[in-house]
Design an enzyme around this catalytic site. Structure first.
Site, PDB file in Angstrom:
ATOM      1  N   TYR A 162       0.875  -1.170   0.000  1.00 23.91           N
ATOM      2  CA  TYR A 162       0.000   0.000   0.000  1.00 23.91           C
ATOM      3  C   TYR A 162       0.917   1.227   0.000  1.00 23.91           C
ATOM      4  O   TYR A 162       1.588   1.505   0.990  1.00 23.91           O
ATOM      5  CB  TYR A 162      -0.918   0.009   1.222  1.00 23.91           C
ATOM      6  CG  TYR A 162      -2.158  -0.845   1.074  1.00 23.91           C
ATOM      7  CD1 TYR A 162      -3.406  -0.264   0.887  1.00 23.91           C
ATOM      8  CD2 TYR A 162      -2.069  -2.230   1.092  1.00 23.91           C
ATOM      9  CE1 TYR A 162      -4.546  -1.046   0.746  1.00 23.91           C
ATOM     10  CE2 TYR A 162      -3.201  -3.021   0.946  1.00 23.91           C
ATOM     11  CZ  TYR A 162      -4.437  -2.421   0.776  1.00 23.91           C
ATOM     12  OH  TYR A 162      -5.565  -3.196   0.622  1.00 23.91           O
TER      13      TYR A 162
ATOM     14  N   HIS B   9     -17.158  -4.200  -2.729  1.00 21.93           N
ATOM     15  CA  HIS B   9     -15.729  -4.552  -2.739  1.00 21.93           C
ATOM     16  C   HIS B   9     -15.433  -5.708  -1.795  1.00 21.93           C
ATOM     17  O   HIS B   9     -15.718  -5.662  -0.597  1.00 21.93           O
ATOM     18  CB  HIS B   9     -14.887  -3.341  -2.338  1.00 21.93           C
ATOM     19  CG  HIS B   9     -13.413  -3.619  -2.321  1.00 21.93           C
ATOM     20  ND1 HIS B   9     -12.691  -3.918  -3.454  1.00 21.93           N
ATOM     21  CD2 HIS B   9     -12.516  -3.667  -1.290  1.00 21.93           C
ATOM     22  CE1 HIS B   9     -11.422  -4.121  -3.140  1.00 21.93           C
ATOM     23  NE2 HIS B   9     -11.296  -3.985  -1.835  1.00 21.93           N
TER      24      HIS B   9
END
Length: 587
Positions: free
Chosen positions: A301, A473
């Site tokens: 990330y 999601h």
């Protein structure tokens, strides 16, 4: 000036009467060629003229000319500048300013040599007379040439330039016309009337080598004719677009009103996307990673600070994903920040400032361009978002070591504010524990949902939120996602239509579902998101986590008007988080 059609310029409620024209007088040359020669090392060109004409053409000793306004009123203007950028990052700047032509530099007609990094200043005219022209060779074989041309009142002529990467031209009162070749095969021809028009043409290649042609027209009204090769995709979108005929690979129609003489014709050999915006003040900005070396590990990330054009209040009206290295791209998020962030290189998002957790927009694998309804826009500027962080989740299962990525978002925005501010609300659960070997294991319960207390405290009484889109999601094990919706009626809790439900969830196709007609969230409503997973191919328990091998369960809800919450997640029977900790008694 000499092209003036009126004698009065009005700024808001104040009128200024311009003096009578006087014939300008200049020392020395009124036109000066201040750059010519071999530009094979130039990969980006920007030309700007305040009221003149720009000609761009292909080939050796081409007639690429900037004729800057010759006027007695150029004391209102400071300078005209042309910028050149080379592959090594060094730049050349040529500036024409008010002053004495006898002091003009450079005096030579030869341009800077390769590697030159100093500024070149050209000064012309001591009577506020400003005039110059420019000639440059655009290399025929330069695959990364970028060209940008702006003229405030003049015309832009496109003489069959072969654009291999990107072209942007804009006039605030002239015409744009001519022919373009894109990558030596696709063709574009445009004619426009006197208007404010911006034309952007961009050719891109994804990680697998698939080619796409993007064309943006702002302020254009007229006929369009777009055709591509069989088997390729074609998409025409935007404001005031009326198709008249078409098929999967071709479409004809008009923008604005039928019968206009302006036109654009595109004949392509690749995937094509054409967008029209009638708001001539619409602008774009690209928010990207800058050629970032993706770590050679499964999950990363990575965050980077984003500079927004936030000097004045604007509304974001469309967001397109810029997908560079699709093989390692999982999802991207724009987070808003309360204050400016310290300048730094991209970093691991575990070190992200906690004040930057409000979500402006999210994209995931399979998503496409996102359009906001004509009533609403994401707020940007002093009254909205001024500072942001781009977060990208890289999924690199093969641990590739030499992947450089410049993915991000292209944001379309306008200073002409719409009726409502819009926002994104995140609802779902993080309490995920999925046993191995399960065919259809459901996660989620009412205590982990968004309770009525949260909607009551964030939605004003006698109003409602209009929900126009939703993106569900999960990760690789996800098979179904749905959000149940409950409403108070006659002192009873009644289940109404699901806020969204995808019984065939596919990790590789995560896009916003647009609701027409839109749905609503009212004060007192409660929402519970459930996810169904298949772990028959796994031998270990799967938990909530950031990696694609771990799992998530969220519904990202796009709505207006903007409310003071960015997420709504239940923690237990009596505690929920809807930006603040909320005591729950309604379950």
């Amino acid at each position: 000036h000499q092209y003036r059609a009126v004698n009065t310029v009005t700024f808001m409620e104040t009128s200024i009467n311009l003096p009578e024209l006087t014939e300008p007088t200049c020392e020395g040359e009124s036109n000066r060629r201040y750059y010519t020669g071999d530009s094979s090392n130039v990969v980006s060109l920007r030309t700007e003229t305040l009221a003149g004409e720009i000609k761009l053409s292909q080939g050796p000793v081409s007639n690429i000319v900037v004729n800057v306004l010759e006027s007695a009123y150029t004391s209102l203007l400071s300078s005209v500048q042309t910028n050149f950028f080379s592959n090594d990052g060094w730049g050349w700047v040529v500036t024409s300013e008010n002053g004495s032509s006898s002091e003009s530099t450079p005096s030579t007609t030869n341009g800077p040599s390769t590697g030159t990094s100093h500024h070149l200043n050209t000064t012309i005219g001591n009577n506020q007379c400003l005039a110059s022209d420019m000639s440059i060779i655009i290399p025929e074989d330069a695959p990364y040439t970028h060209v940008t041309a702006f003229t405030h009142q003049g015309d832009i002529h496109l003489n069959n330039i072969n654009i291999n990467s990107k072209l942007k031209v804009k006039t605030n009162g002239g015409i744009v016309h001519g022919d373009l070749t894109i990558n030596s095969d696709s063709k574009l021809s445009i004619t426009s009337e006197w208007s404010e028009i911006t034309l952007e043409v961009e050719r891109t290649l994804d990680f697998e080598g698939n080619e796409k042609l993007r064309v943006l027209l702002v302020g254009f009204a007229g006929n369009y004719d777009v055709e591509t090769a069989p088997g390729k995709t074609l998409l025409v979108t935007g404001d005031m677009v009326t198709p008249t005929t078409g098929s999967y690979s071709s479409e004809q129609g008009y923008v604005g009103f039928a019968g206009l003489t302006t036109s654009i014709k595109i004949t392509a050999t690749c995937d094509v996307e054409v967008a029209f915006f009638h708001d001539s003040d619409t602008a774009t900005v690209d928010l990207q990673m800058q050629n970032y070396n993706v770590p050679a590990r499964r999950t990363s990330y990575i965050c980077t600070n984003i500079e927004l054009p936030a000097q004045t209040d604007s509304h974001i009206i469309r967001i397109d994903p810029i997908i560079d290295q699709s093989a390692v791209l999982h999802h991207m998020v724009l987070f808003t920040c309360d204050s400016a962030q310290e300048a730094r290189d991209p970093w691991d998002c575990s070190d992200m400032d906690p004040e930057c957790t409000s979500m402006l927009y999210v994209w995931a694998v399979g998503g496409s361009n996102f359009y906001l309804p004509e009533q609403a826009g994401f707020p940007m500027g002093p009254s909205g978002t001024q500072y942001a962080i781009l977060q990208i989740h890289y999924d690199n299962p093969d641990h590739l070591a030499n992947v450089w990525d410049s993915s991000g978002f292209r944001v379309y925005y306008t200073p002409n504010l719409r009726e409502y501010d819009a926002g994104i609300l995140e609802i779902g659960t993080m309490n995920i524990t999925i046993p191995a070997g399960e065919e259809a294991y459901t996660v989620g319960n009412v205590y982990e949902g968004c309770p009525s207390e949260c909607s009551t405290q964030n939605i004003p009484e006698d109003t409602e939120l209009t929900v126009f889109a939703s993106m569900l999601h999960a990760h690789l094990a996800g098979r179904q996602i749905y959000t149940q919706h409950f409403r108070q009626s006659n002192n009873q809790t009644v289940k109404i239509e699901d806020l969204n439900n995808n019984p065939y969830y596919d990790f590789n196709v995560q896009a916003y579902d647009l609701f027409n007609p839109p749905k609503s969230i009212q004060p007192g409503d409660s929402l519970v998101t459930y996810c169904v997973y298949n772990t028959e191919d796994r031998t270990d328990t799967t938990y909530f986590g950031l990696s694609t091998a771990e799992e998530m369960c969220f519904n990202y809800v796009a709505y207006y008007p903007l409310a003071p919450w960015a997420y709504c997640i239940g923690a237990s029977k009596h505690i929920a988080y809807c930006d603040d900790v909320t005591i729950v008694n309604s379950w």
